[in-house]
Design a protein around this motif. Structure first.
Motif, short mmCIF file in Angstrom:
data_model
loop_
_atom_site.label_atom_id
_atom_site.label_comp_id
_atom_site.label_asym_id
_atom_site.label_seq_id
_atom_site.Cartn_x
_atom_site.Cartn_y
_atom_site.Cartn_z
N ASN A 128 0.82 -1.22 0.00
CA ASN A 128 0.00 0.00 0.00
C ASN A 128 0.86 1.27 0.00
OD1 ASN A 128 -2.26 -1.63 0.08
ND2 ASN A 128 -2.55 -1.44 2.29
N GLU A 129 1.94 1.25 0.76
CA GLU A 129 2.80 2.43 0.87
C GLU A 129 3.73 2.59 -0.33
OE1 GLU A 129 2.93 4.89 2.91
OE2 GLU A 129 1.40 4.20 4.34
N ASN A 130 3.94 1.48 -1.06
CA ASN A 130 4.82 1.52 -2.23
C ASN A 130 6.21 2.06 -1.87
OD1 ASN A 130 5.55 1.19 -4.93
ND2 ASN A 130 4.89 3.26 -5.49
N LEU A 131 6.81 1.47 -0.84
CA LEU A 131 8.15 1.88 -0.41
C LEU A 131 9.16 1.57 -1.50
CD1 LEU A 131 8.16 0.66 3.29
CD2 LEU A 131 7.87 2.99 2.45
N LYS A 132 10.12 2.48 -1.68
CA LYS A 132 11.13 2.33 -2.72
C LYS A 132 12.51 2.11 -2.11
CE LYS A 132 8.56 5.41 -5.81
NZ LYS A 132 8.61 6.67 -6.59
N ASP A 133 13.38 1.51 -2.91
CA ASP A 133 14.78 1.29 -2.52
C ASP A 133 14.89 0.53 -1.21
OD1 ASP A 133 15.62 2.89 -4.74
OD2 ASP A 133 15.15 4.67 -3.56
N SER A 134 14.02 -0.48 -1.05
CA SER A 134 14.01 -1.26 0.18
C SER A 134 14.21 -2.75 -0.12
CB SER A 134 12.69 -1.07 0.95
OG SER A 134 12.49 0.28 1.28
N ASP A 135 14.99 -3.41 0.73
CA ASP A 135 15.17 -4.86 0.66
C ASP A 135 14.67 -5.46 1.97
OD1 ASP A 135 16.38 -4.93 -1.87
OD2 ASP A 135 18.32 -4.40 -1.01
N ILE A 136 13.89 -6.54 1.88
CA ILE A 136 13.31 -7.15 3.07
C ILE A 136 13.68 -8.62 3.14
CG2 ILE A 136 11.17 -7.65 4.31
CD1 ILE A 136 9.87 -5.33 2.78
N ASP A 137 14.27 -9.03 4.26
CA ASP A 137 14.58 -10.43 4.53
C ASP A 137 13.69 -10.91 5.67
OD1 ASP A 137 16.62 -10.61 2.61
OD2 ASP A 137 18.06 -9.72 3.99
N PHE A 138 13.15 -12.11 5.52
CA PHE A 138 12.29 -12.69 6.55
C PHE A 138 12.86 -14.03 6.99
CE2 PHE A 138 8.88 -15.72 7.53
CZ PHE A 138 8.31 -15.10 8.63
N GLU A 139 12.86 -14.27 8.30
CA GLU A 139 13.33 -15.57 8.80
C GLU A 139 12.58 -15.94 10.07
OE1 GLU A 139 17.19 -14.19 11.47
OE2 GLU A 139 17.47 -15.40 9.67
N THR A 140 12.58 -17.24 10.38
CA THR A 140 11.96 -17.73 11.60
C THR A 140 13.02 -18.34 12.50
OG1 THR A 140 11.49 -19.88 10.59
CG2 THR A 140 9.78 -18.19 10.45
N GLN A 141 12.73 -18.39 13.79
CA GLN A 141 13.66 -18.94 14.76
C GLN A 141 12.92 -19.71 15.85
OE1 GLN A 141 15.43 -15.08 15.81
NE2 GLN A 141 17.39 -15.82 15.04
N VAL A 142 13.68 -20.57 16.52
CA VAL A 142 13.17 -21.28 17.69
C VAL A 142 13.70 -20.57 18.92
CG1 VAL A 142 13.17 -23.45 18.98
CG2 VAL A 142 13.05 -23.49 16.49
N SER A 143 12.82 -20.20 19.82
CA SER A 143 13.24 -19.47 21.02
C SER A 143 14.05 -20.39 21.93
CB SER A 143 12.04 -18.93 21.78
OG SER A 143 11.27 -19.99 22.32
#
Length: 242
Positions: A128-143
């Protein structure tokens, strides 16, 4: 729970030697326990980069984009406890026209308790915001808390299996188990865990505009990749002939 058990047993001396030297007769048995665990934590690593021939303009554009991003995160329900600045730098180099160009970069780390609705809301807000020049990494972890609980259970299972294996070997050889002479534990870790103390829960607002959108992202119903935990216990028993 899925267990995979293997047996490693060695008879160190022949049966003929049992009556000669009881202390030198041993059986080594091994028990292995494994379990698939669903991660309970998640994190976004969002990097924003702005380039300009004027250093002040580069920094200004970066700050504006980061400010927009922070407002987006707060709108979803994240707090300052969830959001941390992991990197900030300004560098320069020459472009193709041999002019000095400045690059301003900022990276935010967002940690939270794993929740599909939060992830879906985040990506819809990004769209919706149409952010520019952004890279997004997603990861999961075990606490750490979850890992500790699971490993305590795995150790008990591995010990029981090692003991059972030793008894089966002893019965097959017509010998008797005496005292436990040695116990060794081996832990397999092929993933990163994270402390629960670092992560704050995010409360979702039903009136949030992103959740009202009919357009779904790939995270709407995604399944978390499970992590495998493994514990190995090796026990050395003293034995005598029956």
């Amino acid at each position: 729970m899925k267990k995979h058990l293997t047996i490693l047993a060695f008879v160190l001396l022949t049966l003929n030697g049992f009556s000669q030297n009881r202390s030198g007769n041993e059986i080594t048995a091994e028990g292995i326990a494994k379990m698939k665990v669903k991660p309970d934590l998640a994190s976004f690593r969002i990097s924003v980069s702005k380039r300009n021939l004027v250093e002040k303009v580069s920094i200004k554009e970066l700050n504006e984009e980061i400010d927009k991003l922070q407002k987006l995160l707060l709108r979803i329900g994240f707090t300052e406890k969830n959001i941390k600045i992991s990197e900030y730098k300004v560098s320069s180099d020459e472009n193709n026209d041999n002019k000095k160009e400045y690059t301003s970069e900022n990276t935010l780390a967002v940690e939270f308790v794993l929740d599909n609705k939060i992830i879906e809301a985040f990506y819809q807000e990004i769209q919706n915001e149409n952010l520019k020049d952004s890279d997004i990494d997603f990861e999961t972890q075990v606490s750490d808390e979850l890992e500790k609980t699971v490993r305590q259970n795995l150790i008990k299972i591995a010990i029981d299996e090692a003991k059972s294996n030793a008894e089966n070997i002893a019965n097959a050889l017509d010998v008797k188990l005496l005292n436990v002479k040695q116990v060794a534990k081996f832990t397999v870790r092929d993933f990163e865990s994270a402390s629960m103390l670092k992560v704050a829960a995010v409360k979702m607002d039903k009136s949030m505009p992103a959740m009202a959108s009919n357009q779904k992202s790939s995270f709407d119903k995604f399944e978390v990749e499970e992590k495998e935990l493994e514990e190995t216990i090796t026990i050395v028993y003293e034995i005598i002939k029956k």
